[in-house]
Write a protein that holds these residues in place. Structure first.
Motif, PDB file in Angstrom:
ATOM      1  N   ILE A  84       0.846  -1.205   0.000  1.00 28.62           N
ATOM      2  CA  ILE A  84       0.000   0.000   0.000  1.00 28.62           C
ATOM      3  C   ILE A  84       0.875   1.246   0.000  1.00 28.62           C
ATOM      4  N   GLU A  85       1.924   1.229   0.808  1.00 22.49           N
ATOM      5  CA  GLU A  85       2.853   2.360   0.862  1.00 22.49           C
ATOM      6  C   GLU A  85       3.517   2.588  -0.495  1.00 22.49           C
ATOM      7  N   ARG A  86       3.948   1.498  -1.120  1.00 21.14           N
ATOM      8  CA  ARG A  86       4.584   1.597  -2.435  1.00 21.14           C
ATOM      9  C   ARG A  86       3.591   2.095  -3.490  1.00 21.14           C
ATOM     10  N   PHE A  87       2.336   1.676  -3.377  1.00 21.88           N
ATOM     11  CA  PHE A  87       1.290   2.099  -4.310  1.00 21.88           C
ATOM     12  C   PHE A  87       1.087   3.617  -4.252  1.00 21.88           C
ATOM     13  N   PHE A  88       0.948   4.164  -3.037  1.00 25.20           N
ATOM     14  CA  PHE A  88       0.732   5.606  -2.908  1.00 25.20           C
ATOM     15  C   PHE A  88       1.964   6.408  -3.324  1.00 25.20           C
ATOM     16  N   ASN A  89       3.161   5.894  -3.055  1.00 23.78           N
ATOM     17  CA  ASN A  89       4.383   6.570  -3.519  1.00 23.78           C
ATOM     18  C   ASN A  89       4.434   6.610  -5.036  1.00 23.78           C
ATOM     19  N   LEU A  90       4.047   5.506  -5.665  1.00 24.93           N
ATOM     20  CA  LEU A  90       4.045   5.424  -7.122  1.00 24.93           C
ATOM     21  C   LEU A  90       3.046   6.406  -7.723  1.00 24.93           C
ATOM     22  N   LEU A  91       1.859   6.490  -7.118  1.00 18.94           N
ATOM     23  CA  LEU A  91       0.851   7.436  -7.613  1.00 18.94           C
ATOM     24  C   LEU A  91       1.320   8.876  -7.476  1.00 18.94           C
TER      25      LEU A  91
END
Length: 133
Positions: A84-91
């Motif tokens: 989830i953390e990686r997802f929001f960083n990517l966005l």
């Protein structure tokens, strides 16, 4: 970008991790895969969707699904937090609009300096030649 709405739209799947780990790794599904449909999202505006589709083009499947996975930890819950953390960083990285570059011309002093050094270099090489009568 509405993070609470996006969290509701995420799909998670627990899968068995690969790699070393003995007998335990064959019994426990600790790897977490996250899938997200950008086009169907209600937490993003239309402009954000277009920007994401353009910037994450190489990471999307044929169905325009973004897929991320994490198997760093032995814990399924920790892997879910990491993905989830990686997802929001990517966005956040993908939604940054690059600054438009303005074309500029070199200053007159810079052009004169370049031509002057060019002339000096030519004179230096000319002086190295043997003198002919």
């Amino acid at each position: 970008m509405n993070k609470e709405q996006l969290l509701k739209e995420l799909n998670f799947k627990a899968v068995r991790s690969s790699g070393a780990g003995g007998q335990h790794v064959n019994k426990v599904s600790s790897k977490v895969e996250l899938t997200f449909a950008i086009e169907n999202s209600e937490g993003l505006t239309d402009e954000e969707k277009q920007l994401l589709l353009k910037s994450l083009n190489s990471r999307l499947s044929k169905d325009n699904l973004l897929t991320l996975s994490s198997q760093e930890s032995r814990s399924q819950h920790r892997n879910k937090e990491l993905v989830i953390e990686r997802f929001f960083n990517l966005l956040e990285e993908a939604l940054v609009v690059p600054k438009v570059r303005k074309a500029t011309k070199p200053k007159k002093a810079a052009v004169a300096k370049r031509l002057d050094t060019k002339k000096q270099q030519a004179e230096k090489k000319e002086n190295r030649k043997k003198f002919r009568f």
